[in-house]
Scaffold this motif. Sequence first.
Motif, short mmCIF file in Angstrom:
data_model
loop_
_atom_site.label_atom_id
_atom_site.label_comp_id
_atom_site.label_asym_id
_atom_site.label_seq_id
_atom_site.Cartn_x
_atom_site.Cartn_y
_atom_site.Cartn_z
N ASN A 180 -6.13 37.67 14.55
CA ASN A 180 -5.99 37.16 13.19
C ASN A 180 -4.61 37.53 12.66
O ASN A 180 -4.00 38.49 13.15
CB ASN A 180 -7.04 37.80 12.27
CG ASN A 180 -8.45 37.55 12.78
OD1 ASN A 180 -8.78 36.42 13.13
ND2 ASN A 180 -9.27 38.59 12.82
N ILE A 238 -17.90 29.00 6.08
CA ILE A 238 -17.18 29.47 7.27
C ILE A 238 -18.09 29.34 8.51
O ILE A 238 -17.65 28.90 9.58
CB ILE A 238 -16.74 30.95 7.08
CG1 ILE A 238 -15.81 31.09 5.87
CG2 ILE A 238 -16.12 31.53 8.35
CD1 ILE A 238 -14.46 30.42 5.99
N LEU A 239 -19.36 29.73 8.35
CA LEU A 239 -20.28 29.62 9.50
C LEU A 239 -20.45 28.17 9.93
O LEU A 239 -20.53 27.86 11.11
CB LEU A 239 -21.64 30.23 9.13
CG LEU A 239 -21.66 31.76 9.06
CD1 LEU A 239 -22.99 32.27 8.51
CD2 LEU A 239 -21.36 32.39 10.43
N ARG A 287 -17.55 27.22 11.96
CA ARG A 287 -17.66 27.88 13.27
C ARG A 287 -18.58 27.08 14.21
O ARG A 287 -18.23 26.81 15.35
CB ARG A 287 -18.20 29.29 13.06
CG ARG A 287 -18.52 29.99 14.36
CD ARG A 287 -19.08 31.37 14.10
NE ARG A 287 -19.37 32.02 15.36
CZ ARG A 287 -19.45 33.32 15.52
NH1 ARG A 287 -19.25 34.12 14.50
NH2 ARG A 287 -19.73 33.83 16.69
N TYR A 288 -19.75 26.70 13.68
CA TYR A 288 -20.71 26.02 14.57
C TYR A 288 -20.35 24.55 14.76
O TYR A 288 -20.89 23.91 15.65
CB TYR A 288 -22.14 26.24 14.07
CG TYR A 288 -22.50 27.72 14.22
CD1 TYR A 288 -22.50 28.30 15.49
CD2 TYR A 288 -22.74 28.52 13.12
CE1 TYR A 288 -22.74 29.66 15.64
CE2 TYR A 288 -23.00 29.88 13.27
CZ TYR A 288 -22.99 30.44 14.54
OH TYR A 288 -23.21 31.78 14.69
N ARG A 316 -17.57 24.03 15.81
CA ARG A 316 -16.69 24.29 16.95
C ARG A 316 -15.20 24.16 16.64
O ARG A 316 -14.41 23.81 17.52
CB ARG A 316 -17.09 23.41 18.16
CG ARG A 316 -18.56 23.59 18.56
CD ARG A 316 -18.92 22.76 19.76
NE ARG A 316 -18.09 23.05 20.92
CZ ARG A 316 -18.26 24.08 21.73
NH1 ARG A 316 -19.26 24.92 21.52
NH2 ARG A 316 -17.46 24.25 22.76
N ASP A 366 -11.62 25.74 16.33
CA ASP A 366 -11.09 26.84 17.15
C ASP A 366 -10.36 27.90 16.34
O ASP A 366 -10.17 29.02 16.81
CB ASP A 366 -10.13 26.27 18.20
CG ASP A 366 -10.83 25.28 19.11
OD1 ASP A 366 -11.67 25.74 19.90
OD2 ASP A 366 -10.54 24.07 19.03
N HIS A 414 -16.82 36.31 9.79
CA HIS A 414 -17.89 35.34 10.09
C HIS A 414 -17.46 34.25 11.04
O HIS A 414 -18.30 33.60 11.65
CB HIS A 414 -18.41 34.72 8.78
CG HIS A 414 -19.04 35.73 7.89
ND1 HIS A 414 -20.18 36.42 8.25
CD2 HIS A 414 -18.69 36.20 6.68
CE1 HIS A 414 -20.51 37.27 7.29
NE2 HIS A 414 -19.62 37.15 6.32
N PHE A 415 -16.16 34.03 11.18
CA PHE A 415 -15.72 32.88 11.97
C PHE A 415 -15.69 33.19 13.46
O PHE A 415 -16.07 32.36 14.29
CB PHE A 415 -14.34 32.40 11.48
CG PHE A 415 -13.90 31.14 12.15
CD1 PHE A 415 -14.56 29.94 11.91
CD2 PHE A 415 -12.83 31.14 13.03
CE1 PHE A 415 -14.16 28.76 12.54
CE2 PHE A 415 -12.42 29.97 13.66
CZ PHE A 415 -13.09 28.78 13.41
N GLY A 416 -15.18 34.35 13.80
CA GLY A 416 -15.19 34.74 15.21
C GLY A 416 -14.00 34.24 16.02
O GLY A 416 -13.88 34.58 17.19
N GLY A 417 -13.11 33.46 15.45
CA GLY A 417 -11.89 33.03 16.16
C GLY A 417 -10.70 33.38 15.31
O GLY A 417 -10.84 34.06 14.31
N VAL A 464 -8.08 33.65 12.50
CA VAL A 464 -7.95 33.26 11.09
C VAL A 464 -6.56 33.66 10.64
O VAL A 464 -6.13 34.80 10.84
CB VAL A 464 -9.03 33.95 10.22
CG1 VAL A 464 -8.77 33.69 8.73
CG2 VAL A 464 -10.43 33.46 10.60
#
Length: 304
Positions: free
Chosen positions: A4, A90-91, A94-95, A97, A99, A117-120, A122
């Motif tokens: 990030n 944000i979720l 994320r779902y 997809r 990136d 919450h995003f996991g990639g 930011v």
Amino acid sequence: MSRNLIAIRTLENDEINHLISLGADFKSRIRAGEAVPRLDRKVIGMLFFENSTRTRVSFEQAAFYLGMRSSNFSTSSSSMTKGETLKDTILTLRYERLDGLVMRHRASGAPVLAARHFGGPVLNAGDGQHEHPTQALADALTIIESKGKIEGLTVAIVGDVEHSRVARSNAWLLDKLGADVRLVGPKTLIPTRTARLPGTFYYDLEEGIDQADVIITLRLQKERMKEGMVSSAGEYASMYQVNSESLRFAKRDCIVMHPGPINRGIELDDYTADGSHSVIHHQIENGVFVRMAAIYHCFGGGEA
Ligand code: ASP
């Protein structure tokens, strides 16, 4: 490895220097029409919860040069108007997809929540009064192009330091890289010492810019101000405007910067905004290239 980019304050000097030189490298390649590495088939979401001209378009340009697709998210036409929370938004992205995300928000710290919450990757495109890391990188590249270095320069950051995320990111970056940082403005717009911002405070413009190599002027952030912090824009201008008169106190070859949008006639007069000391257009152009560097780095790219 994805990363990030939230704040300059928490970056190591090596990482800052890497991002600046990667930005410079992208600049010379794009200008020469040479190939740059591509992040093909990657989609980056542009979430701007606050208005933007320069930052938004330059992030879009940066993504385009890297071969990515950007997905624009407009808050006014999104489900947030139906009451969806930031976390759920944000979720959702994320779902779906995406990136990576570029995010601007009026709340300081919002990109940290998004990153959780995003996991990639930011990238913070400005959060409240906290930080605007890519603006500081663009400004650093601009200073290096004009002055050949940052270490040892006297840099005066003038104006509404209290409410400015640009001031914070710049103060951290310039201090880390060895500049003498001065924070100049009226007492009501300079943070208290407990804010622990690096730099020396000046309440008088002429003293603050005396023999400065670089003057970074800041927009009065009226949208973040409480009533009465400046009695009037005219009075502020009469004391803190950087113009042909006040410029005489800085070094003859000093450069003048502004992150935009400029309130002409308040922070700067036309002579200074458009004249030979101004490097404002370079700041804008460099914004594209450091944002390429930031995206590429956050997506795990090494050397370009
Ligand atoms: N464009 C910069 C920011 O978003 C500066 C400003 O708006 O004053 O922080």
